[in-house]
Design a protein around this motif. Structure first.
Motif, PDB file in Angstrom:
ATOM      1  N   ARG A   8       0.854  -1.187   0.000  1.00 17.73           N
ATOM      2  CA  ARG A   8       0.000   0.000   0.000  1.00 17.73           C
ATOM      3  C   ARG A   8       0.891   1.239   0.000  1.00 17.73           C
ATOM      4  O   ARG A   8       1.298   1.711   1.061  1.00 17.73           O
ATOM      5  N   PRO A   9       1.193   1.767  -1.197  1.00 18.30           N
ATOM      6  CA  PRO A   9       2.067   2.933  -1.253  1.00 18.30           C
ATOM      7  C   PRO A   9       1.403   4.144  -0.625  1.00 18.30           C
ATOM      8  O   PRO A   9       0.189   4.254  -0.568  1.00 18.30           O
ATOM      9  N   ARG A  10       2.230   5.036  -0.111  1.00 15.73           N
ATOM     10  CA  ARG A  10       1.696   6.234   0.523  1.00 15.73           C
ATOM     11  C   ARG A  10       1.085   7.112  -0.557  1.00 15.73           C
ATOM     12  O   ARG A  10       1.608   7.203  -1.672  1.00 15.73           O
ATOM     13  N   PRO A  11      -0.029   7.744  -0.246  1.00 14.18           N
ATOM     14  CA  PRO A  11      -0.618   8.649  -1.224  1.00 14.18           C
ATOM     15  C   PRO A  11       0.226   9.917  -1.352  1.00 14.18           C
ATOM     16  O   PRO A  11       0.759  10.409  -0.368  1.00 14.18           O
ATOM     17  N   LEU A  12       0.372  10.391  -2.573  1.00 14.53           N
ATOM     18  CA  LEU A  12       1.106  11.630  -2.780  1.00 14.53           C
ATOM     19  C   LEU A  12       0.235  12.790  -2.311  1.00 14.53           C
ATOM     20  O   LEU A  12      -0.969  12.809  -2.522  1.00 14.53           O
ATOM     21  N   ASP A  13       0.840  13.754  -1.652  1.00  9.07           N
ATOM     22  CA  ASP A  13       0.079  14.905  -1.182  1.00  9.07           C
ATOM     23  C   ASP A  13       0.473  16.146  -1.970  1.00  9.07           C
ATOM     24  O   ASP A  13       1.305  16.096  -2.867  1.00  9.07           O
ATOM     25  N   ALA A  14      -0.118  17.246  -1.626  1.00 10.53           N
ATOM     26  CA  ALA A  14       0.097  18.498  -2.365  1.00 10.53           C
ATOM     27  C   ALA A  14       1.531  19.006  -2.261  1.00 10.53           C
ATOM     28  O   ALA A  14       1.987  19.758  -3.121  1.00 10.53           O
ATOM     29  N   THR A  15       2.267  18.594  -1.243  1.00  6.93           N
ATOM     30  CA  THR A  15       3.645  19.076  -1.079  1.00  6.93           C
ATOM     31  C   THR A  15       4.648  18.270  -1.910  1.00  6.93           C
ATOM     32  O   THR A  15       5.776  18.690  -2.080  1.00  6.93           O
ATOM     33  N   THR A  16       4.225  17.108  -2.395  1.00  3.71           N
ATOM     34  CA  THR A  16       5.107  16.280  -3.206  1.00  3.71           C
ATOM     35  C   THR A  16       5.057  16.779  -4.646  1.00  3.71           C
ATOM     36  O   THR A  16       3.987  16.866  -5.236  1.00  3.71           O
ATOM     37  N   PRO A  17       6.206  17.088  -5.240  1.00  2.00           N
ATOM     38  CA  PRO A  17       6.205  17.559  -6.638  1.00  2.00           C
ATOM     39  C   PRO A  17       5.794  16.418  -7.568  1.00  2.00           C
ATOM     40  O   PRO A  17       5.900  15.247  -7.224  1.00  2.00           O
ATOM     41  N   SER A  18       5.346  16.765  -8.748  1.00  2.00           N
ATOM     42  CA  SER A  18       4.978  15.734  -9.724  1.00  2.00           C
ATOM     43  C   SER A  18       6.243  15.066 -10.252  1.00  2.00           C
ATOM     44  O   SER A  18       7.326  15.658 -10.256  1.00  2.00           O
ATOM     45  N   PHE A  19       6.085  13.839 -10.724  1.00  2.00           N
ATOM     46  CA  PHE A  19       7.230  13.147 -11.304  1.00  2.00           C
ATOM     47  C   PHE A  19       7.765  13.920 -12.501  1.00  2.00           C
ATOM     48  O   PHE A  19       8.979  14.033 -12.675  1.00  2.00           O
ATOM     49  N   ALA A  20       6.877  14.461 -13.313  1.00  2.00           N
ATOM     50  CA  ALA A  20       7.298  15.214 -14.500  1.00  2.00           C
ATOM     51  C   ALA A  20       8.167  16.403 -14.115  1.00  2.00           C
ATOM     52  O   ALA A  20       9.193  16.669 -14.748  1.00  2.00           O
ATOM     53  N   ALA A  21       7.778  17.108 -13.066  1.00  2.00           N
ATOM     54  CA  ALA A  21       8.554  18.269 -12.624  1.00  2.00           C
ATOM     55  C   ALA A  21       9.926  17.845 -12.115  1.00  2.00           C
ATOM     56  O   ALA A  21      10.943  18.478 -12.421  1.00  2.00           O
ATOM     57  N   VAL A  22       9.969  16.765 -11.356  1.00  2.00           N
ATOM     58  CA  VAL A  22      11.240  16.265 -10.826  1.00  2.00           C
ATOM     59  C   VAL A  22      12.131  15.791 -11.976  1.00  2.00           C
ATOM     60  O   VAL A  22      13.326  16.102 -12.015  1.00  2.00           O
ATOM     61  N   ALA A  23      11.552  15.056 -12.920  1.00  3.10           N
ATOM     62  CA  ALA A  23      12.327  14.543 -14.055  1.00  3.10           C
ATOM     63  C   ALA A  23      12.906  15.686 -14.873  1.00  3.10           C
ATOM     64  O   ALA A  23      14.089  15.657 -15.249  1.00  3.10           O
ATOM     65  N   GLU A  24      12.099  16.682 -15.136  1.00  2.09           N
ATOM     66  CA  GLU A  24      12.571  17.827 -15.926  1.00  2.09           C
ATOM     67  C   GLU A  24      13.698  18.567 -15.199  1.00  2.09           C
ATOM     68  O   GLU A  24      14.702  18.935 -15.806  1.00  2.09           O
ATOM     69  N   GLU A  25      13.532  18.752 -13.916  1.00  3.55           N
ATOM     70  CA  GLU A  25      14.524  19.485 -13.131  1.00  3.55           C
ATOM     71  C   GLU A  25      15.847  18.732 -13.002  1.00  3.55           C
ATOM     72  O   GLU A  25      16.918  19.326 -13.015  1.00  3.55           O
ATOM     73  N   LEU A  26      15.780  17.407 -12.891  1.00  4.94           N
ATOM     74  CA  LEU A  26      16.975  16.628 -12.543  1.00  4.94           C
ATOM     75  C   LEU A  26      17.548  15.787 -13.677  1.00  4.94           C
ATOM     76  O   LEU A  26      18.525  15.065 -13.471  1.00  4.94           O
ATOM     77  N   LEU A  27      16.990  15.893 -14.863  1.00  4.76           N
ATOM     78  CA  LEU A  27      17.473  15.103 -15.996  1.00  4.76           C
ATOM     79  C   LEU A  27      18.972  15.306 -16.224  1.00  4.76           C
ATOM     80  O   LEU A  27      19.735  14.342 -16.350  1.00  4.76           O
ATOM     81  N   ASP A  28      19.418  16.547 -16.260  1.00  2.26           N
ATOM     82  CA  ASP A  28      20.837  16.828 -16.516  1.00  2.26           C
ATOM     83  C   ASP A  28      21.733  16.303 -15.399  1.00  2.26           C
ATOM     84  O   ASP A  28      22.837  15.824 -15.661  1.00  2.26           O
ATOM     85  N   ASP A  29      21.265  16.376 -14.154  1.00  2.00           N
ATOM     86  CA  ASP A  29      22.057  15.864 -13.030  1.00  2.00           C
ATOM     87  C   ASP A  29      22.256  14.354 -13.146  1.00  2.00           C
ATOM     88  O   ASP A  29      23.366  13.843 -12.958  1.00  2.00           O
ATOM     89  N   VAL A  30      21.171  13.644 -13.448  1.00  3.21           N
ATOM     90  CA  VAL A  30      21.246  12.184 -13.567  1.00  3.21           C
ATOM     91  C   VAL A  30      22.143  11.806 -14.747  1.00  3.21           C
ATOM     92  O   VAL A  30      23.025  10.953 -14.624  1.00  3.21           O
ATOM     93  N   TYR A  31      21.936  12.448 -15.897  1.00  2.00           N
ATOM     94  CA  TYR A  31      22.767  12.157 -17.067  1.00  2.00           C
ATOM     95  C   TYR A  31      24.242  12.451 -16.775  1.00  2.00           C
ATOM     96  O   TYR A  31      25.114  11.644 -17.089  1.00  2.00           O
ATOM     97  N   GLY A  32      24.521  13.589 -16.161  1.00  2.00           N
ATOM     98  CA  GLY A  32      25.901  13.948 -15.843  1.00  2.00           C
ATOM     99  C   GLY A  32      26.557  12.939 -14.924  1.00  2.00           C
ATOM    100  O   GLY A  32      27.725  12.567 -15.108  1.00  2.00           O
TER     101      GLY A  32
END
Length: 179
Positions: A8-32
Motif C-alpha cells: 500500500r504505497p503512501r498517497p502523494l500529497d500536495a507538497t510532493t512535486p509531480s514526477f514530471a517536474a522532478v524529471a525535468e529538473e533533474l534530468l541533466d544531473d542524472v545524465y551527468g
C-alpha cells in the motif's frame, strides 16, 4: 494515519512535486552522474532512460521525508549503472569465450550465408549490437524476451537495435546496396 507498506504505497500529497517536474529538473544531473560513471555518452543516455523508467514505476514509493528527489534519483541511477557494469562484464566474458571457440573453429560466423557486404557491415557492429540484431531480427524475439535474455531494459534493447540498424543502413549505403 496509514502505515506505509510495499503493498500500500503512501498517497502523494500536495507538497510532493509531480514526477514530471522532478524529471525535468533533474534530468541533466542524472545524465551527468551517469556520464561520469561510464565515460560513454551513448551508455549514459541509455542508463538515464532506464533510471527514469525505473523511477517512474517507483514514484508512488518516494517519500520526501526520507530524502530529496535528487538523492533518490541518483541512488536509482547508481543501481542502474552497477547493474549495467555487471551485465557488461558478463557479456564480455561470453564474447571472450565465443572468440576463443571461433578461433578454434568450433563456431560458424554470425554472418554465414549473408552477402559479403552485409557480413562486413555486421562485423563492424559492436558485439552488443550484433547480439541484439541476432535476437530481435534473426531469432525474431520480441523486445521483452530479448531484454530478459540480455539483462537490460526493453527500452535499452530498442535503443541498441535502432542504433545497430542505423549503422547497418549507413554501411550498406556506402556499398551502394541500399537505394
Amino acid at each position: 494515519m496509514h502505515a506505509v507498506t510495499i503493498a500500500r504505497p503512501r498517497p502523494l500529497d500536495a507538497t510532493t512535486p509531480s514526477f514530471a517536474a522532478v524529471a525535468e529538473e533533474l534530468l541533466d544531473d542524472v545524465y551527468g552522474y551517469l556520464l561520469y560513471l561510464t565515460r560513454n555518452r551513448a551508455v549514459a543516455e541509455d542508463l538515464t532512460g532506464e533510471t527514469f523508467e525505473a523511477a517512474f514505476k517507483k514514484w508512488r514509493r518516494f517519500d520526501p521525508r526520507r530524502g530529496t528527489p535528487r538523492a533518490w534519483l541518483l541512488a536509482i541511477a547508481r543501481t542502474t549503472a552497477l547493474d549495467w557494469f555487471r551485465a557488461d562484464a558478463r557479456r564480455r566474458k561470453r564474447e571472450e569465450r565465443a572468440s576463443i571457440a571461433e578461433r578454434h573453429g568450433e563456431l560458424t560466423t554470425f554472418s554465414e550465408g549473408f552477402s559479403p557486404e552485409l557480413a562486413e557491415s555486421l562485423q563492424s557492429l559492436s558485439a552488443g549490437e550484433r547480439e541484439v540484431v541476432a535476437l530481435r531480427i534473426v531469432l525474431d524475439l520480441d523486445g521483452e524476451e530479448a531484454a530478459r535474455l540480455l539483462g537490460i531494459s526493453p527500452t535499452a534493447v530498442s535503443t541498441r537495435l535502432s542504433r545497430a540498424l542505423s549503422k547497418l543502413e549507413e554501411r550498406m549505403r556506402d556499398h551502394d546496396v541500399v537505394a
